[in-house]
Every structure is written in structure tokens, then in C-alpha cells.
Design a protein around this motif. Structure first.
Motif, PDB file in Angstrom:
ATOM      1  N   SER A  28       0.976   4.211  -2.912  1.00 35.63           N
ATOM      2  CA  SER A  28       0.626   5.459  -2.566  1.00 35.63           C
ATOM      3  C   SER A  28       1.744   6.457  -3.072  1.00 35.63           C
ATOM      4  O   SER A  28       1.791   7.689  -2.715  1.00 35.63           O
ATOM      5  N   GLY A  29       2.960   5.794  -3.733  1.00 38.47           N
ATOM      6  CA  GLY A  29       4.040   6.524  -3.984  1.00 38.47           C
ATOM      7  C   GLY A  29       5.070   6.703  -3.004  1.00 38.47           C
ATOM      8  O   GLY A  29       6.292   7.475  -3.187  1.00 38.47           O
ATOM      9  N   ALA A  85       0.774  -1.128   0.110  1.00 34.25           N
ATOM     10  CA  ALA A  85       0.139   0.066  -0.119  1.00 34.25           C
ATOM     11  C   ALA A  85       0.791   1.353   0.083  1.00 34.25           C
ATOM     12  O   ALA A  85       0.389   2.372  -0.560  1.00 34.25           O
ATOM     13  N   PRO A  93       5.725   5.016  -9.260  1.00 33.48           N
ATOM     14  CA  PRO A  93       4.487   5.208  -8.581  1.00 33.48           C
ATOM     15  C   PRO A  93       4.564   6.800  -8.171  1.00 33.48           C
ATOM     16  O   PRO A  93       3.577   7.410  -8.365  1.00 33.48           O
ATOM     17  N   ASN A  94       5.755   7.223  -7.648  1.00 33.30           N
ATOM     18  CA  ASN A  94       5.698   8.328  -7.072  1.00 33.30           C
ATOM     19  C   ASN A  94       5.469   9.458  -8.203  1.00 33.30           C
ATOM     20  O   ASN A  94       4.742  10.503  -8.092  1.00 33.30           O
ATOM     21  N   LEU A 145      -1.887   9.792   2.770  1.00 35.42           N
ATOM     22  CA  LEU A 145      -0.660   9.119   2.105  1.00 35.42           C
ATOM     23  C   LEU A 145       0.007   9.582   0.865  1.00 35.42           C
ATOM     24  O   LEU A 145       1.109   9.805   0.868  1.00 35.42           O
ATOM     25  N   ALA A 146      -0.885   9.723   0.063  1.00 34.63           N
ATOM     26  CA  ALA A 146      -0.448  10.056  -1.398  1.00 34.63           C
ATOM     27  C   ALA A 146       0.141  11.220  -1.493  1.00 34.63           C
ATOM     28  O   ALA A 146       1.122  11.679  -2.227  1.00 34.63           O
ATOM     29  N   LEU A 190      -4.657   4.577  -8.350  1.00 33.91           N
ATOM     30  CA  LEU A 190      -4.983   3.314  -8.746  1.00 33.91           C
ATOM     31  C   LEU A 190      -5.808   2.831  -7.351  1.00 33.91           C
ATOM     32  O   LEU A 190      -5.013   2.969  -6.298  1.00 33.91           O
ATOM     33  N   ARG A 194       1.685  12.812   1.235  1.00 30.38           N
ATOM     34  CA  ARG A 194       2.749  12.902   1.980  1.00 30.38           C
ATOM     35  C   ARG A 194       3.988  12.328   1.202  1.00 30.38           C
ATOM     36  O   ARG A 194       5.036  12.660   1.232  1.00 30.38           O
ATOM     37  N   SER A 195       3.612  11.352   0.038  1.00 26.49           N
ATOM     38  CA  SER A 195       4.612  10.661  -0.682  1.00 26.49           C
ATOM     39  C   SER A 195       5.253  11.818  -1.678  1.00 26.49           C
ATOM     40  O   SER A 195       6.322  11.628  -1.834  1.00 26.49           O
ATOM     41  N   ARG A 202      -1.324  -2.350 -12.759  1.00 29.14           N
ATOM     42  CA  ARG A 202      -0.286  -1.972 -12.014  1.00 29.14           C
ATOM     43  C   ARG A 202       0.799  -1.388 -12.790  1.00 29.14           C
ATOM     44  O   ARG A 202       1.394  -0.369 -12.206  1.00 29.14           O
ATOM     45  N   LEU A 261       4.107   0.091 -11.299  1.00 26.95           N
ATOM     46  CA  LEU A 261       4.288  -0.966 -10.239  1.00 26.95           C
ATOM     47  C   LEU A 261       4.690  -2.260 -11.127  1.00 26.95           C
ATOM     48  O   LEU A 261       4.032  -2.816 -11.740  1.00 26.95           O
ATOM     49  N   ILE A 319       1.945   9.424  -9.595  1.00 28.87           N
ATOM     50  CA  ILE A 319       0.960  10.131  -8.539  1.00 28.87           C
ATOM     51  C   ILE A 319       1.216  11.724  -8.884  1.00 28.87           C
ATOM     52  O   ILE A 319       0.268  12.392  -8.683  1.00 28.87           O
ATOM     53  N   ARG A 351      -8.324   9.084  -0.692  1.00 31.19           N
ATOM     54  CA  ARG A 351      -6.755   9.405  -0.954  1.00 31.19           C
ATOM     55  C   ARG A 351      -6.404   9.940  -2.260  1.00 31.19           C
ATOM     56  O   ARG A 351      -5.624  10.878  -2.460  1.00 31.19           O
ATOM     57  N   TRP A 352      -7.246   9.562  -3.113  1.00 26.29           N
ATOM     58  CA  TRP A 352      -6.587  10.004  -4.744  1.00 26.29           C
ATOM     59  C   TRP A 352      -7.512  11.229  -5.019  1.00 26.29           C
ATOM     60  O   TRP A 352      -6.911  12.024  -5.837  1.00 26.29           O
ATOM     61  N   GLU A 363       5.953  14.979  -0.608  1.00 26.74           N
ATOM     62  CA  GLU A 363       6.670  15.958   0.402  1.00 26.74           C
ATOM     63  C   GLU A 363       8.002  15.323   0.544  1.00 26.74           C
ATOM     64  O   GLU A 363       8.239  14.045   0.358  1.00 26.74           O
ATOM     65  N   GLY A 420      -4.166  -1.632  -0.679  1.00 27.53           N
ATOM     66  CA  GLY A 420      -4.218  -0.281  -0.813  1.00 27.53           C
ATOM     67  C   GLY A 420      -4.254   0.492   0.605  1.00 27.53           C
ATOM     68  O   GLY A 420      -3.870   1.511   0.265  1.00 27.53           O
ATOM     69  N   LEU A 438       0.615   2.410 -13.340  1.00 28.37           N
ATOM     70  CA  LEU A 438       0.978   3.439 -12.180  1.00 28.37           C
ATOM     71  C   LEU A 438       2.388   3.087 -11.991  1.00 28.37           C
ATOM     72  O   LEU A 438       3.021   4.012 -11.347  1.00 28.37           O
TER      73      LEU A 438
END
Lengths: 358, 495
Positions: free
Chosen positions: A244-245, A240, B325-326, B356-357, B335, B359-360, B300, B305, B329, B410-411, B362, B343, B303
């Protein structure tokens, strides 16, 4: 839209929604046991010891405990970060020994490298080099685990041997300063270093103050920084976090680097307290730090744990070892008891996890 | 070919899970030498019923006879002793062991001193393989065999225990058509020996090829049983699907705008190849394929993955260069994974999961304002009607539909412009499904481009503006509105 909150499943498996019960004596008891366990265990132990030994509740003994516990606490905070990401760092004791040994050698001797004469270095350079060694060792751990895909356990266990070996090579198996260097070259450890381990500040032991500062930093990092959040995410659910990156590898590497860094601090403080560094010091601290983190609520599967809990865990371990000494339990038996406690704590952790998931 | 001996009879089988009536008054019988096809959509209750027969689930009530004897409570061992063998959908072989070891695992022949008797093992394996007319080297490692042969070994293992009743749970889902023909030959052979076979599938095309009788299940009930020769496909589809589609699928058409997402010649090592498509703002693009057609890996890979090896992905005019993914996003992709456990961080609370997304994106050293985070979570809990509306609760305590909404939040929070929904309704109850569909339409209306990957025919037909059909890793057809389930199946399963 949906007003139902009750469980529905349409593929024949039960859904994962269960109402969290917070009422009822049993539930309260369970909750307290799960969340407040460490504090209760610590208090019970302290109360018992204050009756069992007249020396336990004396000012000098408490300061003694603080000094003894500070090393485990510092190491355990780094360990907590690693455990939260789902790893384990069994090289923290070795890192503490190597970084303190190298720094001490450089601070007490003059070395000739090529045509250059180095040292004896002063305290500032010594601590910088120790931190650098700690962080580098952590970085190597992290890279082997993430990029080399070696399990955390194997990597850090193997590295622990490499690092201890390196420390033996550097010190020649002798304490630093050895009596030879000390008498011939007047190479003593810097006063500041001894102060870190043995000194007092405003009546409080400096080592304890350092430990508390590191606990606070750890708490802040875990609660308020994006790195701390990433650690929980990676350990809680790696997939997860990735979706979420979150950069999973970088997060894990950072945990090991920080663990190596605080291990270097612990090594420095310990060498100061002993007024000497040696390649075999902080032996067994890796398991003590794991035990402290797990007693404090960290889950070995990753995703949970915290700095305050770890502090309480370390205090519990410290009070226990103090108590065993006060009650004249032989050192051999102490070893058996520590081993049992570590296994017992992990057993409890497994039980807690099963209760938690069911 | 059908004998009159009844091998298995069930009457009034009931099974409830908390909140759902999984099986309702189910009657079923099986004759020796027949292939009884059990047909139904995902979640119709087929697997639950089979688990009851194989003893891994206990029934609440109802009667069960095997070979004329009434049977009380079953456990897996008991069921095996009664001659019931089950081949599961997921292979359960050990890839590092040989064919022979796998067939006789747990039951290896031993010499007098307790050492494994390898000679006899090979011999026994040869006999077992011969009896099923399979020419596979018993010393070969399972991992080196093609999937179809692994499937046959799985059957050989079950068959080795001499079952009278054989249950096959979607055995062809990972097979090519040629491999499927081999499997069918094997099934016909067993049939001639008087074995009764229950064959679970949702592929209509296979029924005529192998079935004797077909029973359709829906929503935990038996809808009807007919002889395959007398049935026609449309009637079966009608039985599978039921009615009142409009309530289940609240589709509103959104205005379709410019291209927001483009995929050029995307290839992976062996899961998919030559994938090209465009997605527009406000569009819901469906991707349909049978299990193993490559759509799961594609989702996957889009994104970032895993498995993409070449090709371009362009989102909102940005070519994704590193394609992590980073980065995806950052440029607005999101996704919703098919497995929600993949997830969500189940032991964290709602705010941490929703943010969470962002934060990733930052830096690791930046700080989090917990109060702002809580407010963001409160807003989404309100606007998505997440129940119960409490944020300081671990997400593991929310229901499937609400967990799906938390992932969606989140998305939304990371301002996604392209959202991939991979099997968005898996494990979600009916009202939860309608909620998710309503949100999809709402997002499309706001100009989000949506890729909906689904193997549920009705939902993809009802919700998608356009459907791409995948087969064996390639896009083989593009269907516009008004396509039927038959169109989907024909394109997804033909050669």
C-alpha cells in the motif's frame, strides 16, 4: 451481484470468513475476557488489596503508587509503539539510565573538553541533551533493525549492554552527583528536576501528571496520526503495508526513536525522584514495560495495542508491587513473582491469539 | 505394461467444506504399473482428493480400498504404512542439510551410542540414489542443487519408504523441459517396478508423454476417464472446461484509448528479462504463464516490490525514478496481490484498510479525520456491494470475494489509473468471480488500464483484450482476441 455471505471455498481449503458471534453467554464471556481483561484484573487486584491491607486505600499510598507507576507508564507507552509495529525494545531501561546520567553529569560538574570549559549546565540544556541522547539511541536501534536487518530482540538487547556500559563509563560507576562532587563543587541536581520526580502540582504528583500527558499523546498519535496508522499497518501485516505504499522502515525507525525519547523523559523523572542518577537505574524496567503493554492488550506479534490499555497494564503492575510491599513479601520473592507474571502474561497473550485466530 | 492388479480403488468419495461441495461422488482406481494422470483446472478438487488419499484430510463418506483391503479412516502415518507416498508441489526439503540427510531425515542410522552413523548414512544414500539411477553426490547440500535434482531427491525420500502408490502433485511446474525429461525417465523406471503413479497436472502436453490413463475432474466431480492413446486434446479441454462460459465471464468491451503505462526492457536478477509492453486506457491486458514463468515476480516488480534491476517503467508520462511502491502509487498504480493475506491488514477494520494507500501518500505527522474515513468506507461498501455492509468489522471476517473488493476499494480510493490484478480469482467462489470480472470491465470502461495476470486459461481468454504469454522469464508471444487454450499452452510450454 453476490448476495451470499456464507462461506465458499473452491480450492479445497476453508475460506476465512466466519460469522462473528456476539450473542450467547459464552461469546459474551469470551469477548469480555479478550477485551476487558486488563480492567477486570486491575479491579480485582485493587479490591483484594483494599481488604488485605489497611494501608492500601489511603491517600498517601495512592500518591505513592502514582509516583512509582509513572516511570513504568512512560516507558511502556514508548514500548507500546514499538510492539505495535511488531518489534520489542529491550533497551529502554538502559536508555533512561544513560540519558539521565549524562545530563546529570553535565548539570552538576564542570568539564574540560579540549580548551573549552563546559557546565555546569542549567536544567533546560540538561533536558534537551537527555532527549537528544534518547532519540539518538532509538535511531541507532531502528537503523540496525531495518537497514542492518538484525532481529529487534537481538539488536535492542545488545544495545542495552552497550548503553549501560557507556553509562558506567560516563559516571565512573558512581551515583551522580556523588558525595565528592556534591560536597566539593556544590553540584546538586537542579531543583526543577527534583520537582519533576518528587514535586506536586495542585496536590497531584508531577511525575504522574507527566505520565498521563504522555499517555494522552500516545493515544492521540495512535488514533489520529498517519504515523500511528502506519504503525498498526506495519505490525498487522508488513507485506500489505508495503504494497500500500507505506514506508515500513521509516515507520519502524520512528517507533524506536519515540521509544528512546520517552525513555529519556522517564530517566529524567526517575533521577529527579531519586535525587540522583546512576548507570544502573531503571534496571528491569524494559521487561516491566513489555508486561504493561501486553497486559494492556498489545500483541507481541504486532498490529494491536493501545495507550489506554497500556496505562491500565502499568497500573496493574504498580498496584501489584505496592501490594507485595504492603504485605511484607520479601524482595527476593518479589523478583520471582515479577518473573512469573511476565512469563504468565505472554503465555496468556499466546492463548488469546490462538483463540482469536481460531 | 498395465497389470491388472488394482492398487487403489475409491468409490463415492464425498467431501464438503462449509458452503462448498469439494468432492462429489468421486470414483477412481489405480493399477500397478500405470501412470494415471489427474487433470483439471485449479479448484477442480484434485488436491483435496489427494489429501484424502494421503491421510491429511478426512473424507465425509465413501469407500477406499488399498490392495484389496478396505480402509477406514486414514491419517498420514497410516497412509504411509499402507505404501502411499506423496510428493508435494512445494518442495519440503531442508536446503542447509545434505542430500543424504534429507533423504533419511527423521530416520537417520545411528551407532550403538546413539551418534549419527555418517558412514552408513552415506552408503545408504548412495544405494537409494543408485536404485533410482541418479548420480548425485549424497554429501552435497540440497541448496546447491538445481530444482530438478531437488525434485528427484524429494522423490527419493518418498521412494525410500518403498511406496506402492506414488502421488506426484504438479511435479514439473518448476522444471525446464530437459529437467522434465529426466523426471519422466525416473517415473518410467518406477512404473516398470510395478509402482502405481497418480500424476496431477494441468499441462495437456505432458499427458501423451507420460500418461497411461487420464481422468478429468471439474467442480469436484469426475467428468470421465479414458486411455491416453485413445484421447484427443480437444476432447480433454472440453471436459476440463465445461460449458456456459458467458455467465462466468461477463465481458464488455471498453473503448481503448492512449498509452497509459509503458515498460521498457525490464530485467530482474533471475526471474524475468527483457520485458517490454504498453498498456492503454480501457484495455485489459492479460499476462499468461505456467507456474514459475516469472509473471508473479513481474507483477510485484511493476509496483516496485523487489527484484527489478534495470529497465524503465513509465506511468501516465511519469518515469518512475526511485520506483518504490510509494512512488508508483503516487502516480496512479495499484496491485491486487495473488495472496489476499498479503494485501489486507486483517485485524484492522474496513475504513483503515480502504484508506491505507492514500495515507501512505500523506506525511507521517498529518492527522486523520475518522469521520471522513468512515464516510469514504461507507460509500465504497455501497458502490461495490460489499457484504455484509458493515464497516466497523475487522476485514478477516469477510469472505474472499468481499475481501478482494475491499482491496479494490483501496485502489479506487487512491485514484489508480493502472491496476494489476494478480490471479484475481484465486480462492474466490463462482459468484464472487463474476463480481470481480464485472468490476474489472466497469473500471476499464472508466478508462483504467488493467493488467490481468492469470494462469486460469478460460478466464484470461474471456476477459483480456490482448494476452502476453510468458515462458522462462520472457514474453514469448502476444495473442490477440480469438486465441484458444491451445495457443496459450503451446506458447507457454514449448521450447
Amino acid at each position: 451481484m453476490s448476495k451470499t455471505t456464507n462461506l465458499q471455498a473452491n480450492n479445497g481449503t476453508t475460506d476465512r470468513y466466519t460469522e462473528e458471534k456476539t450473542t450467547g453467554l459464552k461469546a459474551i464471556l469470551k469477548n469480555t475476557l479478550l477485551k476487558g481483561g486488563p480492567v477486570i484484573a486491575f479491579l480485582l487486584l485493587a479490591i483484594y488489596l483494599s481488604f488485605a491491607s489497611p494501608h492500601f486505600l489511603t491517600g498517601s499510598n495512592i500518591i505513592n503508587i502514582a509516583r512509582q507507576t509513572s516511570i513504568t507508564t512512560i516507558l511502556a507507552i514508548g514500548q507500546t509503539l514499538v510492539i505495535i509495529t511488531g518489534g520489542i525494545d529491550l533497551s529502554v531501561g538502559a536508555i533512561a539510565a544513560l540519558s539521565a546520567s549524562i545530563a546529570s553529569v553535565l548539570m552538576t560538574q564542570q568539564l574540560q573538553i579540549g580548551s573549552m570549559l563546559i557546565g555546569p549546565l542549567d536544567f533546560g540544556w540538561g533536558i534537551l541533551i537527555a532527549l537528544l541522547i534518547g532519540a539518538t539511541a532509538g535511531l541507532v536501534n531502528g537503523l540496525l533493525i531495518t537497514k542492518g536487518r538484525i532481529p529487534d530482540f537481538i539488536t535492542t538487547m545488545g544495545m542495552s549492554n552497550v548503553i549501560r556500559g557507556a553509562a558506567l563509563l560516563v559516571t565512573g560507576g558512581l551515583p551522580v552527583p556523588s558525595h565528592i562532587t556534591a560536597t566539593e563543587m556544590k553540584g546538586y541536581l537542579p531543583d526543577q528536576m527534583v520537582w519533576l520526580g518528587n514535586g506536586n502540582l495542585l496536590g497531584l504528583p508531577v511525575a504522574g501528571i507527566i505520565a498521563i500527558l504522555i499517555v494522552i499523546l500516545g493515544w492521540f498519535l495512535l488514533r489520529y496520526s498517519v504515523l500511528g496508522r502506519s504503525m498498526y499497518a506495519v505490525g498487522g501485516n508488513r507485506d500489505a503495508a508495503r504494497v500500500s505504499g507505506i514506508n515500513v522502515d521509516r515507520t519502524k525507525i520512528m517507533a524506536y526513536v519515540l521509544s528512546g525519547l520517552v525513555a529519556a523523559i522517564a530517566g529524567f523523572v526517575l533521577a529527579g525522584r531519586l535525587n540522583s542518577a546512576n548507570a544502573l537505574m531503571a534496571d528491569g524496567e524494559e521487561l516491566r514495560s513489555v508486561a504493561a503493554a501486553v497486559i494492556g492488550g498489545a500483541n507481541l506479534a504486532g498490529g494491536s495495542g493501545g495507550a489506554i490499555g497500556t496505562l491500565i497494564g502499568a497500573l496493574t503492575m504498580g498496584v501489584l508491587s505496592n501490594g507485595l510491599n504492603l504485605m511484607n513479601v520479601s524482595a527476593f520473592w518479589q523478583r520471582v513473582i515479577y518473573g512469573l507474571i511476565i512469563v504468565g502474561v505472554v503465555l496468556f497473550d499466546q492463548w488469546r491469539r490462538r483463540k482469536f485466530s481460531s | 505394461m498395465v497389470e491388472n492388479r488394482v492398487l487403489l480403488r475409491m468409490e463415492g468419495i464425498e467431501k464438503r467444506f462449509p458452503g462448498v461441495h469439494a468432492l462429489e461422488n468421486v470414483d477412481l482406481d489405480l493399477y500397478a504399473g500405470e501412470v494415471h494422470v489427474l487433470l483439471g483446472e485449479n479448484g477442480a478438487g484434485k488436491s483435496t482428493l489427494m489429501k484424502i488419499i494421503s491421510g491429511s484430510l478426512e473424507r465425509d463418506s465413501g469407500k477406499l480400498w488399498v490392495d484389496g483391503n478396505e480402509i477406514g479412516n486414514l491419517n498420514p502415518e497410516h497412509s504411509q504404512n499402507l505404501g502411499i507416498g506423496m510428493v508435494y508441489q512445494e518442495l519440503s526439503l531442508c536446503p542447509n542439510l545434505s542430500v543424504a540427510e534429507n533423504i533419511f531425515i527423521g530416520n537417520l542410522p545411528k551407532t550403538k551410542i546413539g551418534k549419527v552413523d555418517w558412514q552408513r548414512l552415506t552408503q545408504m544414500a548412495n544405494e537409494s540414489l543408485d536404485s533410482l539411477t541418479l548420480s548425485i553426490n549424497p554429501k552435497e547440500l540440497i541448496g546447491n542443487l538445481p530444482v530438478a535434482e531437488q525434485q528427484m531427491i524429494e522423490i527419493a525420500r518418498v521412494f525410500n519408504k518403498n511406496p506402492k502408490i506414488l502421488i506426484l502433485d504438479e511435479p514439473t511446474s518448476a522444471l525446464s523441459d530437459a529437467e522434465r525429461d529426466r523426471l519422466f525417465e525416473l517415473i518410467r523406471l518406477l512404473q516398470k517396478r510395478g509402482v502405481g503413479i497418480i500424476y496431477i497436472s494441468h499441462r495437456l502436453a505432458e499427458i501423451k508423454m507420460i500418461g497411461t490413463r487420464v481422468t478429468v475432474m471439474r467442480d469436484g466431480k469426475i467428468i470421465g476417464t479414458t486411455i491416453v492413446k485413445d484421447s484427443d486434446e480437444n476432447q480433454l479441454i472440453q471436459m476440463m472446461v465445461g460449458k456456459n462460459l458467458e455467465d462466468q465471464f461477463p465481458k464488455e468491451k471498453a473503448e481503448i484509448g492512449d498509452v497509459i503505462f509503458e515498460v521498457n526492457d525490464l530485467c530482474s536478477e533471475n526471474e524475468f528479462e527483457g520485458i517490454n509492453f504498453q498498456l492503454h486506457t480501457g484495455e485489459i491486458l492479460g499476462i499468461f504463464g505456467l507456474m514459475g514463468a516469472g509473471q508473479a515476480q513481474l507483477a510485484r516488480a511493476l509496483l516496485g516490490l523487489g527484484s527489478m534491476v534495470s529497465g524503465e517503467v513509465i506511468i501516465d508520462n511519469h518515469l518512475l525514478r526511485k520506483h518504490t511502491p510509494n512512488e508508483a502509487i503516487k502516480h496512479g498504480m495499484g496491485l491486487l496481490t495473488r495472496d489476499r493475506r498479503e494485501g489486507l491488514i486483517s485485524m484492522l477494520e474496513v475504513p483503515q484498510n480502504i484508506t491505507l494507500a492514500i495515507r501512505s501518500q500523506e506525511s507521517m505527522s498529518s492527522l486523520i479525520k475518522l469521520r471522513d474515513e468512515k464516510k469514504i468506507a461507507d460509500d465504497y461498501v455501497k458502490s461495490l456491494q460489499i457484504t455484509p455492509p458493515i464497516t466497523d468489522r475487522k476485514v478477516m471476517y469477510f469472505s474472499g470475494g468481499n475481501q478482494q473488493k475491499i482491496v479494490l476499494a483501496r485502489w479506487l480510493c487512491s485514484k489508480s489509473k493502472v491496476l494489476i490484478f494478480d490471479e484475481p480469482t484465486r480462492g474466490i467462489d463462482v459468484s464472487g468471480k463474476a463480481d470481480v470480472f464485472r468490476l474489472m470491465c466497469h473500471l476499464a470502461n472508466q478508462g483504467v488500464g488493467i493488467i490481468m495476470i492469470s494462469s486460469e486459461m478460460q478466464e484470461i481468454l474471456a476477459m483480456a483484450d490482448r494476452i502476453l504469454v510468458m515462458r522462462q522469464g520472457k514474453i514469448v508471444a502476444e495473442l490477440d482476441e480469438g486465441a484458444t487454450q491451445e495457443d496459450l499452452l503451446r506458447n507457454a510450454s514449448e521450447f
